[in-house]
Design a protein around this motif. Structure first.
Motif, PDB file in Angstrom:
ATOM      1  N   HIS A 171       0.812  -1.223   0.000  1.00 36.62           N
ATOM      2  CA  HIS A 171       0.000   0.000   0.000  1.00 36.62           C
ATOM      3  C   HIS A 171       0.844   1.270   0.000  1.00 36.62           C
ATOM      4  CE1 HIS A 171      -3.162  -2.807   1.301  1.00 36.62           C
ATOM      5  NE2 HIS A 171      -3.990  -1.918   0.774  1.00 36.62           N
ATOM      6  N   GLY A 172       2.099   1.170   0.417  1.00 35.83           N
ATOM      7  CA  GLY A 172       2.991   2.317   0.383  1.00 35.83           C
ATOM      8  C   GLY A 172       2.809   3.342   1.480  1.00 35.83           C
ATOM      9  N   LEU A 173       2.210   2.962   2.587  1.00 37.74           N
ATOM     10  CA  LEU A 173       1.927   3.947   3.639  1.00 37.74           C
ATOM     11  C   LEU A 173       3.182   4.607   4.220  1.00 37.74           C
ATOM     12  CD1 LEU A 173      -1.069   2.233   5.452  1.00 37.74           C
ATOM     13  CD2 LEU A 173      -1.115   4.009   3.700  1.00 37.74           C
ATOM     14  N   PRO A 174       4.249   3.856   4.533  1.00 38.50           N
ATOM     15  CA  PRO A 174       5.457   4.536   5.036  1.00 38.50           C
ATOM     16  C   PRO A 174       6.047   5.517   4.017  1.00 38.50           C
ATOM     17  CG  PRO A 174       5.536   2.213   5.600  1.00 38.50           C
ATOM     18  CD  PRO A 174       4.386   2.393   4.640  1.00 38.50           C
TER      19      PRO A 174
ATOM     20  N   HIS B  21      11.103   6.435  -3.363  1.00 37.05           N
ATOM     21  CA  HIS B  21      11.012   5.382  -4.363  1.00 37.05           C
ATOM     22  C   HIS B  21      10.331   4.180  -3.730  1.00 37.05           C
ATOM     23  CE1 HIS B  21      14.693   7.231  -6.595  1.00 37.05           C
ATOM     24  NE2 HIS B  21      13.620   7.996  -6.647  1.00 37.05           N
ATOM     25  N   PHE B  22       9.296   3.704  -4.399  1.00 35.20           N
ATOM     26  CA  PHE B  22       8.507   2.573  -3.925  1.00 35.20           C
ATOM     27  C   PHE B  22       8.931   1.339  -4.721  1.00 35.20           C
ATOM     28  CE2 PHE B  22       6.004   6.346  -3.145  1.00 35.20           C
ATOM     29  CZ  PHE B  22       5.379   6.116  -1.936  1.00 35.20           C
ATOM     30  N   GLN B  23       9.218   0.231  -4.025  1.00 38.13           N
ATOM     31  CA  GLN B  23       9.616  -0.995  -4.686  1.00 38.13           C
ATOM     32  C   GLN B  23       8.721  -2.126  -4.225  1.00 38.13           C
ATOM     33  OE1 GLN B  23      11.009  -3.907  -3.051  1.00 38.13           O
ATOM     34  NE2 GLN B  23      11.139  -5.009  -4.987  1.00 38.13           N
ATOM     35  N   ASP B  24       8.295  -2.953  -5.169  1.00 39.62           N
ATOM     36  CA  ASP B  24       7.579  -4.182  -4.843  1.00 39.62           C
ATOM     37  C   ASP B  24       7.967  -5.232  -5.878  1.00 39.62           C
ATOM     38  OD1 ASP B  24       5.119  -4.784  -2.806  1.00 39.62           O
ATOM     39  OD2 ASP B  24       5.112  -6.143  -4.522  1.00 39.62           O
ATOM     40  N   PHE B  25       7.864  -6.477  -5.508  1.00 36.80           N
ATOM     41  CA  PHE B  25       8.203  -7.572  -6.413  1.00 36.80           C
ATOM     42  C   PHE B  25       7.302  -7.554  -7.651  1.00 36.80           C
ATOM     43  CE2 PHE B  25       7.539 -11.948  -7.879  1.00 36.80           C
ATOM     44  CZ  PHE B  25       8.843 -12.299  -8.191  1.00 36.80           C
ATOM     45  N   ASN B  26       6.015  -7.350  -7.431  1.00 36.31           N
ATOM     46  CA  ASN B  26       5.023  -7.432  -8.498  1.00 36.31           C
ATOM     47  C   ASN B  26       4.658  -6.064  -9.070  1.00 36.31           C
ATOM     48  OD1 ASN B  26       4.391 -10.320  -8.363  1.00 36.31           O
ATOM     49  ND2 ASN B  26       3.617  -9.820  -6.322  1.00 36.31           N
ATOM     50  N   SER B  27       4.778  -5.937 -10.383  1.00 40.60           N
ATOM     51  CA  SER B  27       4.361  -4.684 -11.017  1.00 40.60           C
ATOM     52  C   SER B  27       2.847  -4.487 -10.868  1.00 40.60           C
ATOM     53  CB  SER B  27       4.762  -4.660 -12.491  1.00 40.60           C
ATOM     54  OG  SER B  27       4.156  -5.721 -13.199  1.00 40.60           O
ATOM     55  N   GLU B  28       2.113  -5.598 -10.775  1.00 43.12           N
ATOM     56  CA  GLU B  28       0.660  -5.500 -10.594  1.00 43.12           C
ATOM     57  C   GLU B  28       0.307  -4.848  -9.255  1.00 43.12           C
ATOM     58  OE1 GLU B  28       2.247  -8.402 -11.308  1.00 43.12           O
ATOM     59  OE2 GLU B  28       1.680  -8.688 -13.405  1.00 43.12           O
ATOM     60  N   VAL B  29       1.074  -5.146  -8.228  1.00 42.71           N
ATOM     61  CA  VAL B  29       0.851  -4.520  -6.920  1.00 42.71           C
ATOM     62  C   VAL B  29       1.063  -3.021  -7.037  1.00 42.71           C
ATOM     63  CG1 VAL B  29       1.741  -4.306  -4.557  1.00 42.71           C
ATOM     64  CG2 VAL B  29       1.364  -6.568  -5.558  1.00 42.71           C
TER      65      VAL B  29
ATOM     66  N   PRO C 121      -2.378   3.868  -7.095  1.00 45.91           N
ATOM     67  CA  PRO C 121      -3.655   4.508  -6.750  1.00 45.91           C
ATOM     68  C   PRO C 121      -3.677   5.062  -5.323  1.00 45.91           C
ATOM     69  CG  PRO C 121      -4.051   2.443  -7.889  1.00 45.91           C
ATOM     70  CD  PRO C 121      -2.578   2.502  -7.596  1.00 45.91           C
ATOM     71  N   ASN C 122      -3.025   4.365  -4.389  1.00 43.71           N
ATOM     72  CA  ASN C 122      -2.993   4.837  -3.007  1.00 43.71           C
ATOM     73  C   ASN C 122      -2.137   6.106  -2.881  1.00 43.71           C
ATOM     74  OD1 ASN C 122      -3.980   4.519  -0.402  1.00 43.71           O
ATOM     75  ND2 ASN C 122      -2.142   3.436   0.270  1.00 43.71           N
ATOM     76  N   VAL C 123      -1.015   6.137  -3.579  1.00 38.57           N
ATOM     77  CA  VAL C 123      -0.169   7.335  -3.576  1.00 38.57           C
ATOM     78  C   VAL C 123      -0.939   8.511  -4.179  1.00 38.57           C
ATOM     79  CG1 VAL C 123       1.909   8.385  -4.597  1.00 38.57           C
ATOM     80  CG2 VAL C 123       2.031   6.107  -3.554  1.00 38.57           C
ATOM     81  N   VAL C 124      -1.592   8.295  -5.313  1.00 33.19           N
ATOM     82  CA  VAL C 124      -2.354   9.360  -5.976  1.00 33.19           C
ATOM     83  C   VAL C 124      -3.480   9.861  -5.066  1.00 33.19           C
ATOM     84  CG1 VAL C 124      -3.926   9.833  -7.911  1.00 33.19           C
ATOM     85  CG2 VAL C 124      -1.777   8.628  -8.311  1.00 33.19           C
ATOM     86  N   ALA C 125      -4.146   8.951  -4.384  1.00 36.28           N
ATOM     87  CA  ALA C 125      -5.261   9.340  -3.508  1.00 36.28           C
ATOM     88  C   ALA C 125      -4.793  10.107  -2.276  1.00 36.28           C
ATOM     89  CB  ALA C 125      -6.046   8.099  -3.073  1.00 36.28           C
TER      90      ALA C 125
END
Length: 181
Positions: free
Chosen positions: A10-13, A26-34, A41-45
């Motif tokens: 979700h990227g809250l931190p 910079h946000f990193q996750d294994f899955n591009s779908e995540v 969408p959470n960052v934009v919101a």
């Protein structure tokens, strides 16, 4: 401050870091779908374009990839051959000042790659990592204590327990701070 959130979900931190005035997050996750369906969408919101909390220089970027390879596409890092991925070429800008991660140490098989990534990504000598995780992840064998054991065995970083949270009804969660010795 340059911030990297590993395993962001979700990227809250990372969002909080943006709101506190980080120059780059910079946000990193294994899955591009995540990243596409959840993080962005959470960052934009939560980060309005005209937010007064954001500095005009804030850089928000998203990176998908495995921990054993993602360092190759992250900006501002020292590569294995001593060359820099950073655009300015200044050694002072190499690495991240703060690395954030939550619930990333559950799989034993990924712990070494995660730890090596942290060592490649964290700026020296003053960078820090804040890790929030369960003490033990039952059924998969990982956990904060298993990861801290790996860090201590390596001897390059020191780890200090910042907080322990347990309500008595579930597994204890811990917050750890890591930094180079």
């Amino acid at each position: 401050m340059k911030v990297l959130e590993l395993g962001c979900g979700h990227g809250l931190p990372g969002i909080y870091s943006c709101l506190q005035g980080a120059s780059a997050v910079h946000f990193q996750d294994f899955n591009s779908e995540v990243l596409q369906c959840l993080t962005i969408p959470n960052v934009v919101a939560n980060l309005p374009v005209k937010s007064e909390s954001l500095s005009s220089d804030s850089e928000v970027r998203f990176f998908a990839g495995d921990w054993s390879e993602v360092h190759q596409i992250l900006p501002n890092l020292q590569t294995d051959d001593g060359a820099s991925n950073c655009s300015s070429g200044s050694s002072a800008s190499i690495g991240y000042d703060i690395i954030l991660m939550a619930e990333t140490v559950y799989s034993i098989s990924t712990l070494p790659a995660l730890y090596e990534l942290i060592k490649k990504c964290m700026s020296r000598p003053h960078g820090v990592v804040y890790m929030a995780a369960k003490k033990y992840y039952f059924g998969v064998g990982g956990g904060s204590r298993r990861f801290i054991s790996l860090v201590e065995k390596d001897g390059v970083m020191e780890a200090s327990l910042i907080a322990e949270v347990g309500g008595g009804s579930s597994n204890v969660r811990e917050v750890w701070k890591l930094q180079f010795k």
